[in-house]
Design a protein around this motif. Structure first.
Motif, PDB file in Angstrom:
ATOM      1  N   SER A  13       0.830  -1.198   0.000  1.00 15.79           N
ATOM      2  CA  SER A  13       0.000   0.000   0.000  1.00 15.79           C
ATOM      3  C   SER A  13       0.871   1.256   0.000  1.00 15.79           C
ATOM      4  O   SER A  13       0.583   2.213  -0.723  1.00 15.79           O
ATOM      5  CB  SER A  13      -0.936   0.003   1.208  1.00 15.79           C
ATOM      6  N   GLY A  14       1.937   1.243   0.790  1.00 15.44           N
ATOM      7  CA  GLY A  14       2.868   2.377   0.789  1.00 15.44           C
ATOM      8  C   GLY A  14       3.504   2.581  -0.575  1.00 15.44           C
ATOM      9  O   GLY A  14       3.654   3.724  -1.040  1.00 15.44           O
ATOM     10  N   PHE A  15       3.845   1.490  -1.226  1.00 18.21           N
ATOM     11  CA  PHE A  15       4.405   1.556  -2.583  1.00 18.21           C
ATOM     12  C   PHE A  15       3.400   2.202  -3.535  1.00 18.21           C
ATOM     13  O   PHE A  15       3.748   3.107  -4.309  1.00 18.21           O
ATOM     14  CB  PHE A  15       4.779   0.144  -3.054  1.00 18.21           C
ATOM     15  N   VAL A  16       2.145   1.763  -3.464  1.00 21.17           N
ATOM     16  CA  VAL A  16       1.098   2.311  -4.337  1.00 21.17           C
ATOM     17  C   VAL A  16       0.907   3.802  -4.053  1.00 21.17           C
ATOM     18  O   VAL A  16       0.708   4.584  -4.984  1.00 21.17           O
ATOM     19  CB  VAL A  16      -0.230   1.527  -4.184  1.00 21.17           C
ATOM     20  N   VAL A  17       0.973   4.202  -2.790  1.00 27.58           N
ATOM     21  CA  VAL A  17       0.826   5.616  -2.440  1.00 27.58           C
ATOM     22  C   VAL A  17       1.903   6.447  -3.142  1.00 27.58           C
ATOM     23  O   VAL A  17       1.608   7.494  -3.728  1.00 27.58           O
ATOM     24  CB  VAL A  17       0.892   5.815  -0.905  1.00 27.58           C
ATOM     25  N   VAL A  18       3.139   5.980  -3.073  1.00 25.72           N
ATOM     26  CA  VAL A  18       4.232   6.746  -3.693  1.00 25.72           C
ATOM     27  C   VAL A  18       4.071   6.776  -5.214  1.00 25.72           C
ATOM     28  O   VAL A  18       4.196   7.838  -5.841  1.00 25.72           O
ATOM     29  CB  VAL A  18       5.604   6.163  -3.289  1.00 25.72           C
ATOM     30  N   VAL A  19       3.777   5.631  -5.812  1.00 28.14           N
ATOM     31  CA  VAL A  19       3.593   5.584  -7.275  1.00 28.14           C
ATOM     32  C   VAL A  19       2.419   6.457  -7.700  1.00 28.14           C
ATOM     33  O   VAL A  19       2.533   7.254  -8.636  1.00 28.14           O
ATOM     34  CB  VAL A  19       3.405   4.121  -7.753  1.00 28.14           C
ATOM     35  N   ALA A  20       1.284   6.308  -7.007  1.00 25.79           N
ATOM     36  CA  ALA A  20       0.100   7.089  -7.370  1.00 25.79           C
ATOM     37  C   ALA A  20       0.340   8.580  -7.153  1.00 25.79           C
ATOM     38  O   ALA A  20      -0.066   9.406  -7.976  1.00 25.79           O
ATOM     39  CB  ALA A  20      -1.115   6.614  -6.573  1.00 25.79           C
ATOM     40  N   GLY A  21       0.997   8.935  -6.056  1.00 25.64           N
ATOM     41  CA  GLY A  21       1.287  10.343  -5.802  1.00 25.64           C
ATOM     42  C   GLY A  21       2.181  10.946  -6.863  1.00 25.64           C
ATOM     43  O   GLY A  21       1.922  12.048  -7.358  1.00 25.64           O
ATOM     44  N   ALA A  22       3.228  10.216  -7.229  1.00 28.52           N
ATOM     45  CA  ALA A  22       4.135  10.709  -8.271  1.00 28.52           C
ATOM     46  C   ALA A  22       3.432  10.764  -9.627  1.00 28.52           C
ATOM     47  O   ALA A  22       3.585  11.737 -10.380  1.00 28.52           O
ATOM     48  CB  ALA A  22       5.366   9.802  -8.356  1.00 28.52           C
ATOM     49  N   PHE A  23       2.646   9.746  -9.922  1.00 29.35           N
ATOM     50  CA  PHE A  23       1.904   9.702 -11.182  1.00 29.35           C
ATOM     51  C   PHE A  23       0.929  10.881 -11.266  1.00 29.35           C
ATOM     52  O   PHE A  23       0.847  11.552 -12.292  1.00 29.35           O
ATOM     53  CB  PHE A  23       1.160   8.366 -11.297  1.00 29.35           C
ATOM     54  N   GLY A  24       0.224  11.124 -10.161  1.00 30.11           N
ATOM     55  CA  GLY A  24      -0.722  12.235 -10.150  1.00 30.11           C
ATOM     56  C   GLY A  24      -0.033  13.581 -10.303  1.00 30.11           C
ATOM     57  O   GLY A  24      -0.513  14.459 -11.027  1.00 30.11           O
ATOM     58  N   ALA A  25       1.104  13.747  -9.640  1.00 28.23           N
ATOM     59  CA  ALA A  25       1.811  15.033  -9.675  1.00 28.23           C
ATOM     60  C   ALA A  25       2.502  15.288 -11.009  1.00 28.23           C
ATOM     61  O   ALA A  25       2.574  16.437 -11.459  1.00 28.23           O
ATOM     62  CB  ALA A  25       2.836  15.092  -8.549  1.00 28.23           C
ATOM     63  N   HIS A  26       3.015  14.231 -11.633  1.00 22.40           N
ATOM     64  CA  HIS A  26       3.825  14.432 -12.836  1.00 22.40           C
ATOM     65  C   HIS A  26       3.125  14.066 -14.135  1.00 22.40           C
ATOM     66  O   HIS A  26       3.239  14.788 -15.119  1.00 22.40           O
ATOM     67  CB  HIS A  26       5.139  13.653 -12.722  1.00 22.40           C
ATOM     68  N   ALA A  27       2.410  12.961 -14.144  1.00 22.01           N
ATOM     69  CA  ALA A  27       1.799  12.505 -15.398  1.00 22.01           C
ATOM     70  C   ALA A  27       0.395  13.050 -15.607  1.00 22.01           C
ATOM     71  O   ALA A  27      -0.035  13.224 -16.747  1.00 22.01           O
ATOM     72  CB  ALA A  27       1.775  10.981 -15.446  1.00 22.01           C
ATOM     73  N   LEU A  28      -0.317  13.308 -14.540  1.00 23.65           N
ATOM     74  CA  LEU A  28      -1.717  13.723 -14.679  1.00 23.65           C
ATOM     75  C   LEU A  28      -1.916  15.226 -14.602  1.00 23.65           C
ATOM     76  O   LEU A  28      -2.938  15.733 -15.069  1.00 23.65           O
ATOM     77  CB  LEU A  28      -2.579  13.044 -13.608  1.00 23.65           C
ATOM     78  N   ASP A  29      -0.970  15.947 -14.028  1.00 16.50           N
ATOM     79  CA  ASP A  29      -1.107  17.391 -13.883  1.00 16.50           C
ATOM     80  C   ASP A  29      -1.243  18.037 -15.259  1.00 16.50           C
ATOM     81  O   ASP A  29      -0.393  17.864 -16.126  1.00 16.50           O
ATOM     82  CB  ASP A  29       0.099  17.966 -13.135  1.00 16.50           C
ATOM     83  N   GLY A  30      -2.333  18.746 -15.450  1.00 19.11           N
ATOM     84  CA  GLY A  30      -2.580  19.408 -16.730  1.00 19.11           C
ATOM     85  C   GLY A  30      -3.285  18.528 -17.744  1.00 19.11           C
ATOM     86  O   GLY A  30      -3.718  19.013 -18.781  1.00 19.11           O
ATOM     87  N   ARG A  31      -3.413  17.233 -17.459  1.00 17.02           N
ATOM     88  CA  ARG A  31      -4.082  16.313 -18.392  1.00 17.02           C
ATOM     89  C   ARG A  31      -5.488  15.949 -17.945  1.00 17.02           C
ATOM     90  O   ARG A  31      -6.262  15.447 -18.742  1.00 17.02           O
ATOM     91  CB  ARG A  31      -3.258  15.042 -18.558  1.00 17.02           C
ATOM     92  N   LEU A  32      -5.750  16.168 -16.667  1.00 17.29           N
ATOM     93  CA  LEU A  32      -7.082  15.883 -16.136  1.00 17.29           C
ATOM     94  C   LEU A  32      -7.751  17.189 -15.752  1.00 17.29           C
ATOM     95  O   LEU A  32      -7.081  18.159 -15.398  1.00 17.29           O
ATOM     96  CB  LEU A  32      -6.994  15.008 -14.877  1.00 17.29           C
ATOM     97  N   ALA A  33      -9.063  17.164 -15.778  1.00 15.27           N
ATOM     98  CA  ALA A  33      -9.818  18.301 -15.271  1.00 15.27           C
ATOM     99  C   ALA A  33      -9.466  18.472 -13.797  1.00 15.27           C
ATOM    100  O   ALA A  33      -9.222  17.477 -13.100  1.00 15.27           O
ATOM    101  CB  ALA A  33     -11.312  18.046 -15.441  1.00 15.27           C
ATOM    102  N   PRO A  34      -9.408  19.697 -13.318  1.00 18.56           N
ATOM    103  CA  PRO A  34      -9.038  19.920 -11.913  1.00 18.56           C
ATOM    104  C   PRO A  34      -9.877  19.087 -10.934  1.00 18.56           C
ATOM    105  O   PRO A  34      -9.348  18.594  -9.940  1.00 18.56           O
ATOM    106  CB  PRO A  34      -9.273  21.423 -11.714  1.00 18.56           C
ATOM    107  N   ARG A  35     -11.158  18.909 -11.221  1.00 11.99           N
ATOM    108  CA  ARG A  35     -12.024  18.131 -10.336  1.00 11.99           C
ATOM    109  C   ARG A  35     -11.585  16.672 -10.270  1.00 11.99           C
ATOM    110  O   ARG A  35     -11.558  16.067  -9.200  1.00 11.99           O
ATOM    111  CB  ARG A  35     -13.466  18.229 -10.852  1.00 11.99           C
ATOM    112  N   LEU A  36     -11.173  16.109 -11.403  1.00 14.27           N
ATOM    113  CA  LEU A  36     -10.720  14.716 -11.434  1.00 14.27           C
ATOM    114  C   LEU A  36      -9.349  14.567 -10.781  1.00 14.27           C
ATOM    115  O   LEU A  36      -9.087  13.581 -10.085  1.00 14.27           O
ATOM    116  CB  LEU A  36     -10.696  14.187 -12.863  1.00 14.27           C
TER     117      LEU A  36
END
Length: 127
Positions: A13-36
């Motif tokens: 779960s800790g691993f997923v948190v780090v991966v998801a957090g990094a993915f959200g900050a770097h790969a998704l920023d600007g690609r998703l609507a702010p609400r998503l």
């Protein structure tokens, strides 16, 4: 929850948190609507807090095993999967049918906290 299984699940779960957090900050920023993106971040935040709480309960369980600790850990595990998982999928796929799963996950997380409160209040040794 068996000690090895519990620590393995917490570590994953800790691993997923780090991966998801990094993915959200770097790969998704600007690609998703702010609400998503906000929904995705909420999933990461709730998973992170409950992962830390599960670690604390696993440590507590070594020091003082009590009836109810294991149930709280399972409720949190299922709650994180339902709550955070549905938010991750909702943000990434836009599948709004996942919406009802998120509150169910939240209820499981809350049930875990209430179970832990009852466990602490009763202070009866486990089997």
């Amino acid at each position: 929850m068996h000690k090895r299984r519990g620590w393995t699940l917490v570590a994953l779960s800790g691993f997923v948190v780090v991966v998801a957090g990094a993915f959200g900050a770097h790969a998704l920023d600007g690609r998703l609507a702010p609400r998503l993106l906000e929904a995705f971040d909420t999933g990461v935040r709730y998973q992170a807090w409950h992962t830390l709480a599960a670690m604390a309960v696993l440590i507590w369980r070594v020091q003082q095993p009590l009836k109810g600790q294991r149930a709280a850990l399972w409720l949190w595990s299922m709650g994180m999967a339902a709550f955070s998982g549905s938010l991750y999928l909702l943000a990434l796929t836009g599948a709004h049918w996942l919406g009802p799963i998120t509150p169910l996950g939240g209820l499981l997380l809350m049930a875990g906290w209430l179970t832990l409160a009852i466990c602490a209040w009763r202070q009866r040794p486990a089997d």
